[in-house]
Design a protein around this motif. Structure first.
Motif, PDB file in Angstrom:
ATOM      1  N   UNK A 275       0.870  -1.173   0.000  1.00  0.00           N
ATOM      2  CA  UNK A 275       0.000   0.000   0.000  1.00  0.00           C
ATOM      3  C   UNK A 275       0.910   1.227   0.000  1.00  0.00           C
ATOM      4  N   UNK A 276       0.711   2.092  -0.986  1.00  0.00           N
ATOM      5  CA  UNK A 276       1.576   3.271  -1.141  1.00  0.00           C
ATOM      6  C   UNK A 276       1.266   4.273  -0.018  1.00  0.00           C
ATOM      7  N   UNK A 277       2.287   4.799   0.677  1.00  0.00           N
ATOM      8  CA  UNK A 277       2.037   5.748   1.764  1.00  0.00           C
ATOM      9  C   UNK A 277       1.572   7.098   1.229  1.00  0.00           C
ATOM     10  N   UNK A 278       0.888   7.867   2.080  1.00  0.00           N
ATOM     11  CA  UNK A 278       0.482   9.210   1.655  1.00  0.00           C
ATOM     12  C   UNK A 278       1.301  10.258   2.421  1.00  0.00           C
ATOM     13  N   UNK A 279       0.696  10.910   3.402  1.00  0.00           N
ATOM     14  CA  UNK A 279       1.359  12.078   3.985  1.00  0.00           C
ATOM     15  C   UNK A 279       2.066  11.771   5.307  1.00  0.00           C
ATOM     16  N   UNK A 280       3.136  12.486   5.568  1.00  0.00           N
ATOM     17  CA  UNK A 280       3.718  12.490   6.911  1.00  0.00           C
ATOM     18  C   UNK A 280       2.875  13.509   7.687  1.00  0.00           C
ATOM     19  N   UNK A 289       1.282   8.291   7.162  1.00  0.00           N
ATOM     20  CA  UNK A 289      -0.013   7.626   6.958  1.00  0.00           C
ATOM     21  C   UNK A 289       0.131   6.604   5.831  1.00  0.00           C
ATOM     22  N   UNK A 290      -0.083   5.339   6.173  1.00  0.00           N
ATOM     23  CA  UNK A 290       0.029   4.266   5.177  1.00  0.00           C
ATOM     24  C   UNK A 290      -0.961   3.160   5.520  1.00  0.00           C
ATOM     25  N   UNK A 391      -7.491  14.030  -4.110  1.00  0.00           N
ATOM     26  CA  UNK A 391      -6.565  14.931  -3.424  1.00  0.00           C
ATOM     27  C   UNK A 391      -5.164  14.324  -3.271  1.00  0.00           C
ATOM     28  N   UNK A 392      -5.100  12.989  -3.154  1.00  0.00           N
ATOM     29  CA  UNK A 392      -3.802  12.329  -2.934  1.00  0.00           C
ATOM     30  C   UNK A 392      -2.947  12.269  -4.198  1.00  0.00           C
ATOM     31  N   UNK A 412       0.959  12.320  -4.424  1.00  0.00           N
ATOM     32  CA  UNK A 412       1.526  13.671  -4.509  1.00  0.00           C
ATOM     33  C   UNK A 412       1.537  14.364  -3.139  1.00  0.00           C
ATOM     34  N   UNK A 413       0.798  13.834  -2.152  1.00  0.00           N
ATOM     35  CA  UNK A 413       0.780  14.453  -0.818  1.00  0.00           C
ATOM     36  C   UNK A 413       1.970  13.993   0.032  1.00  0.00           C
ATOM     37  N   UNK A 414       2.841  13.149  -0.546  1.00  0.00           N
ATOM     38  CA  UNK A 414       4.036  12.738   0.200  1.00  0.00           C
ATOM     39  C   UNK A 414       5.174  13.707  -0.089  1.00  0.00           C
ATOM     40  N   UNK A 415       5.898  14.213   0.887  1.00  0.00           N
ATOM     41  CA  UNK A 415       5.639  14.009   2.321  1.00  0.00           C
ATOM     42  C   UNK A 415       4.604  14.981   2.884  1.00  0.00           C
TER      43      UNK A 415
END
Length: 447
Positions: A275-280, A289-290, A391-392, A412-415
């Motif tokens: 599962x690809x992580x999103x934002x710190x 957040x993953x 949004x992600x 795109x919300x990473x980090x």
């Protein structure tokens, strides 16, 4: 013997003729499942296409638009392009794989509540032109909401507030959680897990509904995007079907369609794919957040919502988008009537300068007249095309005229969500345009 040789010679000629004319696969019969094809099947210049896409994606990664991305293109039911780029994070440890699972964010709206609403319209359990208060009873007591129709709401023409930050209701001034809403351990009253060690009060959703029910409505009826109704649609779907929303979606759509990874709460399932992580996250979860929904409102609903919360692979997305392109039928099974899909995917209020369908996003009204920099999405998409962005950094688009599906997945919300380079560099429409231009050239060449 001579007759036998003559027949054989005839057969060879026929085979030769068939091979010579086999320049591209036939259009799949309506209702088929997806097949694997190739760019060469459509006489497209694969070297040119790969190098153009590579160049845009590499530039995006270099400019921190996202650490990695994935693109899938299906034409006439054939997946002709599916490629992964970059890594899950900028440390370049975990490369993006074709079966990675993404947080789809707002793409959830057209793949969660929307197919259910279409099915309920087909069954006569919902009427687009009756006030939503016919079905959602608390709105009967709200003067400004009592007469708003489901059609107006789905087309973002109702004047509802765009977004309410419910997270702020759970935090004290020092950013600590209010114990009456959120606890770090579960008990009977706190079973909704929003994240590891974050449990939301079971009845918190009622507080959310109350706030939505009392939220302001603009008197001016014009296009204004609002995700609020998508927070109450799951409860409405549950009331109308007598089945929990997530279960209803699984049983009526995702499972029969063969969407193996698609659904809510992926961290509770034993998926072998990553599962690809999103934002710190620095304000709420205070960690990366993953495997848990990024959107805070969906999170406070325990990860099952109508505005966000769905996770899945590009292949899964391609299946349900192909079902839409085929007018509600897939692999011989009908899920939604063709008329209903046509109604939901057409522009509802063009006279009001509103491009939207019902739940679906649509191209700008005069999209073909714009340059790539000013169009939405790519200028060459068909007027009957539809989709949604998330949004992600996710984006799906289907074009029935061209029988073309475009899926772009990224984090795109990473980090951080402050990173807006995916928009500034116009990455998603630019890639979409590469394929439209390639098909144009191929058509001209064949003529």
């Amino acid at each position: 013997m001579r007759n036998y040789l003559f027949i054989l010679f005839g057969l060879f000629c026929l085979i030769g003729f068939a091979q010579k004319n086999e320049t591209k696969p036939l259009l799949l019969p309506v209702g088929s499942s997806l097949q694997v094809g190739s760019l060469a099947d459509y006489e497209l210049d694969s070297i040119a296409i790969y190098s153009k896409v590579d160049s845009i994606i590499t530039n995006g990664i270099k400019n921190n638009a996202f650490p990695g991305a994935q693109i899938l293109i299906a034409k006439e039911g054939n997946i002709i392009f599916h490629n992964a780029y970059g890594f899950h994070t900028y440390d370049s440890i975990q490369p993006v794989a074709l079966n990675d699972i993404y947080d789809l964010a707002s793409v959830t709206k057209i793949l969660g509540p929307l197919p259910a609403i279409m099915k309920l319209v087909d069954e006569g359990k919902l009427n687009l032109d009756l006030p939503l208060s016919t079905y959602w009873k608390p709105w009967r007591r709200q003067k400004d909401k009592a007469s708003i129709t489901l059609r107006e709401i789905l087309a973002h023409q109702a004047g509802l507030e765009p977004y309410i930050v419910f997270l702020s209701r759970t935090l004290k001034n020092n950013d600590r959680f209010k114990k009456r809403f959120i606890r770090s351990t579960s008990n009977k009253r706190f079973t909704n897990e929003a994240y590891d060690g974050i449990y939301v009060k079971n009845r918190f959703h009622r507080k959310m509904y109350r706030i939505i029910n009392r939220s302001e409505v603009s008197e001016e009826k014009k296009y204004k995007y609002s995700g609020l109704s998508f927070l109450i649609f799951p409860e409405l779907i549950t009331q109308l079907t007598g089945m929990p929303y997530a279960e209803y979606m699984q049983e009526n759509f995702y499972k029969p369609l063969g969407m193996k990874t698609f659904g809510f709460l992926p961290s509770t399932k034993n998926f072998s794919s990553k599962i690809v992580p999103t934002e710190v996250d620095t304000i709420y979860r205070h960690t990366l957040t993953q495997g848990w929904v990024h959107d805070e409102n969906a999170s406070l609903l325990g990860g099952i919502s109508g505005n966000a919360g769905l996770f899945g692979t590009a292949q899964d997305l391609a299946i349900i988008m192909q079902m839409y392109v085929q007018g509600g039928i897939f692999n011989g099974n009908r899920y939604i009537s063709e008329n209903t899909i046509k109604e939901f995917t057409r522009v509802q209020y063009p006279e009001n300068d509103n491009r939207r369908g019902l739940g679906f996003d649509k191209p700008y009204l005069d999209n073909a007249q714009f340059t790539l920099a000013n169009a939405y999405p790519a200028p060459e998409v068909g007027a009957s095309s539809f989709g949604h962005s998330g949004f992600t950094g996710t984006f799906v688009w289907a074009d029935p005229e061209q029988q073309l599906i475009y899926i772009f997945l990224s984090n795109r919300v990473y980090p951080t969500r402050k990173n807006r380079n995916i928009y500034d560099l116009n990455i998603r429409p630019a890639i979409q345009q590469i394929f439209y231009s390639a098909f144009d050239r191929s058509k001209q060449h064949n003529h």
